[in-house]
Write an enzyme that holds these catalytic residues in place. Structure first.
Site, PDB file in Angstrom:
ATOM      1  N   GLY A  27      22.220  -3.406  69.274  1.00  0.00           N
ATOM      2  CA  GLY A  27      23.361  -3.874  69.333  1.00  0.00           C
ATOM      3  C   GLY A  27      23.186  -5.020  67.703  1.00  0.00           C
ATOM      4  O   GLY A  27      23.078  -4.714  66.198  1.00  0.00           O
ATOM      5  N   SER A  28      22.943  -5.663  68.411  1.00  0.00           N
ATOM      6  CA  SER A  28      22.172  -6.597  67.373  1.00  0.00           C
ATOM      7  C   SER A  28      21.060  -6.186  66.894  1.00  0.00           C
ATOM      8  O   SER A  28      20.741  -6.901  65.095  1.00  0.00           O
ATOM      9  CB  SER A  28      21.522  -7.856  67.511  1.00  0.00           C
ATOM     10  OG  SER A  28      22.655  -9.330  69.108  1.00  0.00           O
ATOM     11  N   ILE A  77      33.186   1.096  67.647  1.00  0.00           N
ATOM     12  CA  ILE A  77      33.614   1.642  66.847  1.00  0.00           C
ATOM     13  C   ILE A  77      35.174   1.906  66.096  1.00  0.00           C
ATOM     14  O   ILE A  77      36.089   2.791  66.260  1.00  0.00           O
ATOM     15  CB  ILE A  77      32.906   3.083  66.271  1.00  0.00           C
ATOM     16  CG1 ILE A  77      31.473   3.107  66.302  1.00  0.00           C
ATOM     17  CG2 ILE A  77      33.349   2.595  64.125  1.00  0.00           C
ATOM     18  CD1 ILE A  77      30.725   1.934  66.370  1.00  0.00           C
ATOM     19  N   GLY A  91      50.667 -25.323  78.031  1.00  0.00           N
ATOM     20  CA  GLY A  91      50.830 -25.158  79.643  1.00  0.00           C
ATOM     21  C   GLY A  91      50.853 -24.061  79.865  1.00  0.00           C
ATOM     22  O   GLY A  91      50.683 -22.264  79.227  1.00  0.00           O
ATOM     23  N   GLU A 102      30.036  -7.918  64.082  1.00  0.00           N
ATOM     24  CA  GLU A 102      29.755  -7.617  63.225  1.00  0.00           C
ATOM     25  C   GLU A 102      28.616  -9.155  62.845  1.00  0.00           C
ATOM     26  O   GLU A 102      28.098  -9.877  61.702  1.00  0.00           O
ATOM     27  CB  GLU A 102      30.728  -8.485  61.962  1.00  0.00           C
ATOM     28  CG  GLU A 102      31.653  -6.983  61.608  1.00  0.00           C
ATOM     29  CD  GLU A 102      32.693  -6.307  60.456  1.00  0.00           C
ATOM     30  OE1 GLU A 102      32.084  -7.712  59.775  1.00  0.00           O
ATOM     31  OE2 GLU A 102      33.256  -5.965  60.687  1.00  0.00           O
TER      32      GLU A 102
HETATM   33  N1  CAA Z   1      21.309  -8.143  51.718  1.00  0.00           N
HETATM   34  C1  CAA Z   1      20.726  -7.377  52.099  1.00  0.00           C
HETATM   35  N2  CAA Z   1      19.182  -6.984  51.796  1.00  0.00           N
HETATM   36  C2  CAA Z   1      19.116  -7.155  53.658  1.00  0.00           C
HETATM   37  C3  CAA Z   1      20.072  -7.945  54.089  1.00  0.00           C
HETATM   38  C4  CAA Z   1      21.188  -8.646  53.223  1.00  0.00           C
HETATM   39  N3  CAA Z   1      21.962  -9.565  53.676  1.00  0.00           N
HETATM   40  N4  CAA Z   1      19.479  -8.441  55.298  1.00  0.00           N
HETATM   41  C5  CAA Z   1      18.616  -7.942  55.412  1.00  0.00           C
HETATM   42  N5  CAA Z   1      17.810  -6.859  54.209  1.00  0.00           N
HETATM   43  C6  CAA Z   1      16.963  -6.287  53.499  1.00  0.00           C
HETATM   44  C7  CAA Z   1      15.643  -7.019  53.591  1.00  0.00           C
HETATM   45  O1  CAA Z   1      15.401  -7.332  51.900  1.00  0.00           O
HETATM   46  C8  CAA Z   1      14.697  -5.875  54.044  1.00  0.00           C
HETATM   47  O2  CAA Z   1      13.939  -5.306  52.556  1.00  0.00           O
HETATM   48  P1  CAA Z   1      12.810  -5.240  53.082  1.00  0.00           P
HETATM   49  O3  CAA Z   1      11.957  -5.075  53.541  1.00  0.00           O
HETATM   50  O4  CAA Z   1      13.057  -4.156  51.207  1.00  0.00           O
HETATM   51  O5  CAA Z   1      12.767  -6.926  51.371  1.00  0.00           O
HETATM   52  C9  CAA Z   1      15.078  -5.333  55.208  1.00  0.00           C
HETATM   53  O6  CAA Z   1      16.607  -4.632  54.845  1.00  0.00           O
HETATM   54  C10 CAA Z   1      15.065  -5.639  57.172  1.00  0.00           C
HETATM   55  O7  CAA Z   1      15.531  -6.901  57.090  1.00  0.00           O
HETATM   56  P2  CAA Z   1      15.022  -7.719  57.548  1.00  0.00           P
HETATM   57  O8  CAA Z   1      13.286  -8.058  57.588  1.00  0.00           O
HETATM   58  O9  CAA Z   1      15.719  -8.979  57.837  1.00  0.00           O
HETATM   59  O10 CAA Z   1      15.454  -7.248  59.429  1.00  0.00           O
HETATM   60  P3  CAA Z   1      15.363  -7.411  60.155  1.00  0.00           P
HETATM   61  O11 CAA Z   1      15.343  -6.329  60.987  1.00  0.00           O
HETATM   62  O12 CAA Z   1      14.523  -8.451  60.766  1.00  0.00           O
HETATM   63  O13 CAA Z   1      17.301  -8.110  60.736  1.00  0.00           O
HETATM   64  C11 CAA Z   1      18.819  -8.578  61.693  1.00  0.00           C
HETATM   65  C12 CAA Z   1      17.537  -8.323  61.996  1.00  0.00           C
HETATM   66  C13 CAA Z   1      19.232  -9.746  60.351  1.00  0.00           C
HETATM   67  C14 CAA Z   1      19.372  -9.020  62.914  1.00  0.00           C
HETATM   68  C15 CAA Z   1      20.059  -7.596  61.651  1.00  0.00           C
HETATM   69  O14 CAA Z   1      19.522  -6.077  62.271  1.00  0.00           O
HETATM   70  C16 CAA Z   1      21.469  -7.630  62.204  1.00  0.00           C
HETATM   71  O15 CAA Z   1      22.122  -8.266  61.136  1.00  0.00           O
HETATM   72  N6  CAA Z   1      21.723  -7.862  63.214  1.00  0.00           N
HETATM   73  C17 CAA Z   1      23.329  -7.813  63.479  1.00  0.00           C
HETATM   74  C18 CAA Z   1      23.682  -6.112  63.369  1.00  0.00           C
HETATM   75  C19 CAA Z   1      24.698  -6.501  63.284  1.00  0.00           C
HETATM   76  O16 CAA Z   1      25.842  -7.694  62.047  1.00  0.00           O
HETATM   77  N7  CAA Z   1      26.414  -5.606  63.911  1.00  0.00           N
HETATM   78  C20 CAA Z   1      27.368  -5.436  63.339  1.00  0.00           C
HETATM   79  C21 CAA Z   1      28.128  -3.935  64.216  1.00  0.00           C
HETATM   80  S1  CAA Z   1      28.656  -3.490  62.698  1.00  0.00           S
HETATM   81  C22 CAA Z   1      30.381  -4.082  63.509  1.00  0.00           C
HETATM   82  O17 CAA Z   1      30.775  -4.672  64.054  1.00  0.00           O
HETATM   83  C23 CAA Z   1      31.384  -3.287  62.502  1.00  0.00           C
HETATM   84  C24 CAA Z   1      32.737  -3.155  63.055  1.00  0.00           C
HETATM   85  O18 CAA Z   1      33.477  -2.059  63.629  1.00  0.00           O
HETATM   86  C25 CAA Z   1      33.839  -3.958  63.143  1.00  0.00           C
END
Ligand code: CAA
Length: 383
Positions: A131-132, A157, A338, A362
């Protein structure tokens, strides 16, 4: 509270509000009880342009700026968050991914239908075990000749059983974010199955599904963007998705304010309207403040997007604050009502049930805090 809006922005908001007050608000309790909106409303929303906002006119959209999009999401959130989710995922997560990363052929193939609301998209990122930690997803795609063959499972989804196209993220390379690619998968592909998840706390009018992909074969041109670019596509798209969720939450808070004020003015206790009691005004003031603060955070994001400035951290702040504010406001609205707040005739309890997922999907509130914390300190808590 308002910024100075252009006449186009004002008129789309007025059109959206009038339409939703007529076509959605009177039906939302029934849709919630029946666990499905009437799907004709999707077609009607398509005709009005909800699904085409910010999609260029050359692909059948209305064009338009991001502020107009957030105004529409606010109106949808106020009327029924289940409908906001349908639009946000199809137009926002899927349409904008295609617009941002698709080839000309992919844009021509999918965007006109998405913009018209005649085709729906779903966003297949989350899995039972990721998920996260989206960068560690385990669905796989392997090459077979020029085709790709996808195998895996997706969970929670939105639009899953209604969608015509699924944006599926699957591993084509090694571990971690760089091994992920994105695919546009027609949902009538052999081996693709969507099963609806029933019994949700909120957003009961929208279809949320589990997806099963068993040896789903797609041609080479189903790959969106470059091989290995999938995680970046997901994150780029989710930045905008988070603004959309936040805007929907502003709508929930605004709706809570409206029903609480209306109820407090007409409900009498101890010989006078409860709106005259200081402790009721305290709750109404909190809701009103949450509405203004959340809306300003959302509008800041829209302004940054419209000016082409970075907005990722602003989106995390807006999503974090607005989603928590929506839960707070809905709780306050129930308290103002209430006992009537506890039954579904008055709308307050639906706002709470719908708001509750906003701090989860998200990107949870905790993920948004870690993204803000990383931006402030320069140190990632994810490694
Ligand atoms: N924009 C562009 N590129 C990005 C970015 C962004 N916001 N965030 C990360 N990246 C890129 C980074 O630049 C990196 O690339 P490079 O190595 O080339 O620089 C690559 O992606 C990896 O980035 P991170 O090291 O930041 O990745 P991470 O593994 O540390 O990320 C996290 C961790 C932020 C927790 C991410 O996994 C995250 O956001 N998790 C939450 C997932 C989420 O929101 N899920 C929602 C599901 S969808 C949903 O709910 C849909 C629905 O039906 C409503």
């Amino acid at each position: 509270m308002d910024l100075s809006l252009t006449s186009e922005q004002e008129s789309f908001r007025a059109l959206a509000r009038e339409f939703l007050d007529r076509e959605a608000v009177p039906h939302r309790t029934r849709w919630d009880r029946e666990e499905s909106v009437d799907l004709e409303i999707v077609g009607k929303m398509g005709e009005l342009g909800f699904f085409g906002l910010t999609i260029p006119t050359e692909y059948g959209g209305l064009g338009g700026d991001y502020l107009t999009y957030t105004l529409a999401m606010e109106e949808l959130g106020r009327a029924d968050s289940a409908l906001r989710g349908v639009v946000s995922v199809s137009n926002g997560l899927v349409g904008k991914s295609i617009l941002g990363f698709g080839t000309e052929e992919q844009k021509q193939r999918w965007l006109p239908g998405i913009a018209a609301g005649t085709l729906l998209g779903c966003f297949g990122l989350t899995e039972p075990d990721t998920g996260s930690d989206a960068g560690n997803l385990t669905s796989r795609a392997r090459r077979d000749g020029t085709d790709w063959v996808i195998e895996g499972q997706k969970l929670f989804i939105t639009n899953g059983t209604w969608a015509d196209v699924a944006l599926v993220f699957a591993r084509t390379g090694g571990p971690g974010p760089k091994g992920v690619s994105a695919f546009l998968v027609p949902t009538d592909s052999p081996g693709f199955e969507a099963r609806e998840i029933k019994g949700k706390l909120g957003l009961r009018g929208q279809a949320t599904a589990e997806l099963f992909l068993s040896e789903v074969r797609v041609p080479a041109d189903a790959l969106l963007g470059e091989e290995g670019q999938g995680f970046k596509i997901a994150m780029t798209t989710l930045d905008k998705g988070r603004v959309s969720v936040a805007a929907g939450c502003v709508g929930i808070v605004a709706g809570c304010l409206q029903i609480s004020v209306d109820y407090a003015r007409q409900r009498t206790q101890f010989g006078r309207p409860i709106a005259g009691f200081q402790l009721v005004q305290d709750m109404i003031a909190d809701i009103s403040l949450d509405a203004d603060a959340a809306r300003l955070l959302v509008w800041r994001c829209a302004d940054l997007i419209d000016r082409g400035e970075p907005f990722s951290v602003a989106a995390s702040k807006a999503k974090l604050f607005a989603s928590e504010a929506a839960v707070r406001a809905a709780n306050n609205a129930i308290q103002v009502h209430g006992g009537s707040g506890y039954v579904d005739e008055y709308g307050a309890e639906k706002y709470l049930r719908d708001a509750r997922v906003m701090t989860l999907y998200e990107g949870t509130s905790q993920i948004q805090k870690l993204l803000i914390g990383r931006a402030e300190t320069g140190i990632s808590a994810f490694v």
